[in-house]
Design a protein around this motif. Structure first.
Motif, short mmCIF file in Angstrom:
data_model
loop_
_atom_site.label_atom_id
_atom_site.label_comp_id
_atom_site.label_asym_id
_atom_site.label_seq_id
_atom_site.Cartn_x
_atom_site.Cartn_y
_atom_site.Cartn_z
N ASN A 133 0.87 -1.17 0.00
CA ASN A 133 0.00 0.00 0.00
C ASN A 133 0.91 1.22 0.00
OD1 ASN A 133 -1.93 1.95 0.33
ND2 ASN A 133 -2.90 1.04 2.12
N ASN A 136 1.93 3.80 2.73
CA ASN A 136 1.48 3.21 3.98
C ASN A 136 2.42 2.07 4.37
OD1 ASN A 136 -1.20 4.51 4.90
ND2 ASN A 136 -1.44 4.28 2.69
N SER A 137 2.20 0.86 3.83
CA SER A 137 3.10 -0.24 4.18
C SER A 137 4.50 -0.02 3.59
CB SER A 137 2.53 -1.57 3.70
OG SER A 137 2.40 -1.59 2.28
N ASP A 189 -0.07 3.78 -9.09
CA ASP A 189 -0.42 4.70 -7.99
C ASP A 189 0.73 5.61 -7.58
OD1 ASP A 189 -3.04 3.65 -7.75
OD2 ASP A 189 -2.28 1.99 -6.53
#
Length: 551
Positions: A133, A136-137, A189
């Motif tokens: 992610n 995030n991760s 992304d």
């Protein structure tokens, strides 16, 4: 295995490893930086010392997350240990560096190849239970943050780092640079374009620096090409695309210092870094109000609404330029909002003696003393988000500043797509007790015409209609002011007159830490004044706000 080329490159950097026989290293001083950079180094390190887990060789989470550790701040702390170099600081720094390197992602087929763990206790990124992610991760910008920190250590303190550790640092930097080349704006992304100023500047530098050290022409060329694209955007108005951010303009100045200090004249970065620093400071200084200790708006990305209350990296740079007392820094920086950024203090301090020679005398003077009432007009451009450059206007007086930017974008919330950090229309004012009141437009549209002038802010939604609303967020009053706000008359320190095509009636709600209609934004509580269009209106949504200071 590290290549022979990398080993030879690392060896060329290294000096013998001494610890006990090495004299204490302090931040180098000159006439521009008498002791302020050293103060920043010592205060930020003393704070981080409290979080250091010597057994693990990492900092505990600065956000106190149940004794987990964190990677990026640990790398910054390691650089500070080398700069301080007292007792066993150098040995602990090497331990941290080895840990950080060992936590680098090594799967060449993954999008996060060459990146660094967010924290060492996390599961393996990309597994079923811990899917990738972005931001995030795994955070692709950490290649730049950690990688540039490793470069500073190699450039500034090679005599304190064992040869085998230097070899592994070079291998890690090579991996991070290759991994960063996987990033393509708009793909998977990822949002890295040359207009995303702070990571773009770090990316160009790392590619150019590592390419030169490892004699990899393609890597060197890639860094130069990317730097040229960034430069083309900058040169149109001498502004960073990521304009006027208390946090990220600070990171961009950090990255530009690497351009100017470590890249020679054969590089477009070496040729332009110093000039870009000077121009960026001139822009920031033209918008700075030393009376309020705030950079006037607009802010493309902000983690707060009053620099006296949240910790900005620009303020850390200013600490080294004008001293802590004159900078927008609380006596206890670790008590401020967004306090974790205090961890970058050692890097700012290490680079300050060089960086601070590049600011103009006029800009430095404006950081110390407000030069008088004036207006600012400029622009910035962030493709692919902007359909045309953002037009920026600001008006600054001794105790009141107003700033705005007109834009036409394909997202809401600016290029970061974050309405909580994008502040296209702002006012700030000084209150009787010396605190700062603030006002900001919460962005809800992709197109805004906004103009700041003497005491006035004019806002128009060109594509708006009868359903449009203007949400104005107003900071809470001081300790001595009214606790409850029901109208403009209750806002401390300023009188605001509002007119336009909106309905004259407005709704007031509160967003607080433990209650109200909503949550704080970036830890700031606020009152929300919402204006709506009259039902059935065919007029273009417009509002004009006039500000008048009230003693």
């Amino acid at each position: 295995m590290v290549s022979a080329t990398l080993l030879r490159a690392a060896a060329a950097l290294a000096l013998p490893f001494f610890v006990s026989a090495t004299p204490t290293y302090r931040v180098k001083r000159n006439d521009t930086n008498p002791e302020w950079a050293d103060n920043l180094l010592q205060e930020s390190m003393t704070w981080m010392d409290m979080f250091y887990d010597a057994e693990a060789g990492y900092l505990y989470s600065l956000s106190a997350q149940a004794l987990t550790h964190e990677t990026r701040a640990s790398a910054w702390y390691a650089a500070g240990l080398l700069a301080r170099n007292e007792g066993n600081d150098a040995e602990e720094a090497v331990k941290i560096v080895e840990n950080v390197i060992s936590g680098q992602h090594k799967n060449e087929s993954s999008q996060w190849y060459g990146d660094y763990q967010i924290y060492p206790e996390e599961p393996t990124v990309g597994t079923k239970q811990y899917p990738p992610n972005i931001y995030n991760s795994w955070d692709p910008n950490w290649r730049g943050f950690v990688g540039t920190t490793l470069i500073i250590m190699l450039e500034e303190f090679p005599e304190l780092i064992p040869q085998d550790t230097q070899d592994r640092m070079m291998e890690s930097l090579h991996n991070a640079t290759v991994g960063d080349s996987y990033r393509v704006g708009g793909v998977d992304d990822d949002n890295l374009y040359p207009s995303y100023s702070n990571p773009a500047l770090m990316r160009a530098f790392m590619s150019g620096w590592v390419g030169r050290r490892t004699n990899e022409a393609n890597m060197t060329s890639a860094g130069e090409t990317y730097a040229t694209e960034i430069l083309d955007l900058f040169n149109r108005a001498n502004t960073l695309s990521e304009f006027n951010s208390g946090t990220y303009a600070g990171v961009s100045l950090y990255a530009l210092t690497l351009w100017a200090k470590y890249m020679d004249e054969s590089s477009v970065m070496g040729q332009n870094g110093a000039r870009m620093i000077k121009e960026t400071w001139s822009s920031l200084a033209s918008l700075y109000n030393a009376n309020l200790k705030n950079v006037a708006g607009p802010w493309d990305r902000s983690y707060g609404f009053d620099m006296n209350r949240y910790l900005s990296i620009i303020a850390l740079h200013m600490w080294t330029l004008v001293g802590k007392d004159k900078a927008p820094i609380n006596a206890k920086p670790y008590a401020m909002g967004h306090k974790d950024d205090f961890a970058i203090g050692p890097l700012v301090a290490i680079l300050a003696p060089f960086h601070n020679t590049l600011i103009s005398a006029e800009a430095l003077s404006s950081l110390q003393t407000f030069p008088g009432t004036h207006s600012v007009k400029t622009s910035a451009f962030s493709p692919p988000w902007d359909t045309y450059p953002r037009n920026i206007t600001a008006w600054l007086s001794p105790k009141l500043t107003i700033g705005a930017e007109s834009f036409s974008e394909n997202v809401i919330g600016g290029p970061a797509k974050n309405p909580n950090s994008f502040n296209p229309a702002i006012a700030q004012w000084g209150r009787a007790d010396g605190t700062v009141g603030w006002f900001t437009l919460h962005p809800q549209v992709m197109k805004l015409d906004a103009v700041a002038s003497e005491n006035v802010l004019e806002l128009t939604y060109p594509d708006g209609n009868e359903t449009s609303t203007f949400e104005f967020l107003i900071g809470t009053n001081s300790k001595n002011g009214k606790r409850d706000v029901a109208s403009w008359e209750d806002v401390e320190g300023v009188k605001v007159t509002v007119n336009g095509t909106v309905d004259s009636a407005y709704e007031v709600t509160f967003s607080g830490l433990v209650g109200g209609a909503g949550d704080p934004i970036n830890d700031f509580e606020f009152w929300n004044f919402t204006y709506s269009m009259p039902q059935g209106s065919k007029e273009t949504p417009k509002v004009r706000l006039q500000f008048e200071l009230v003693e």
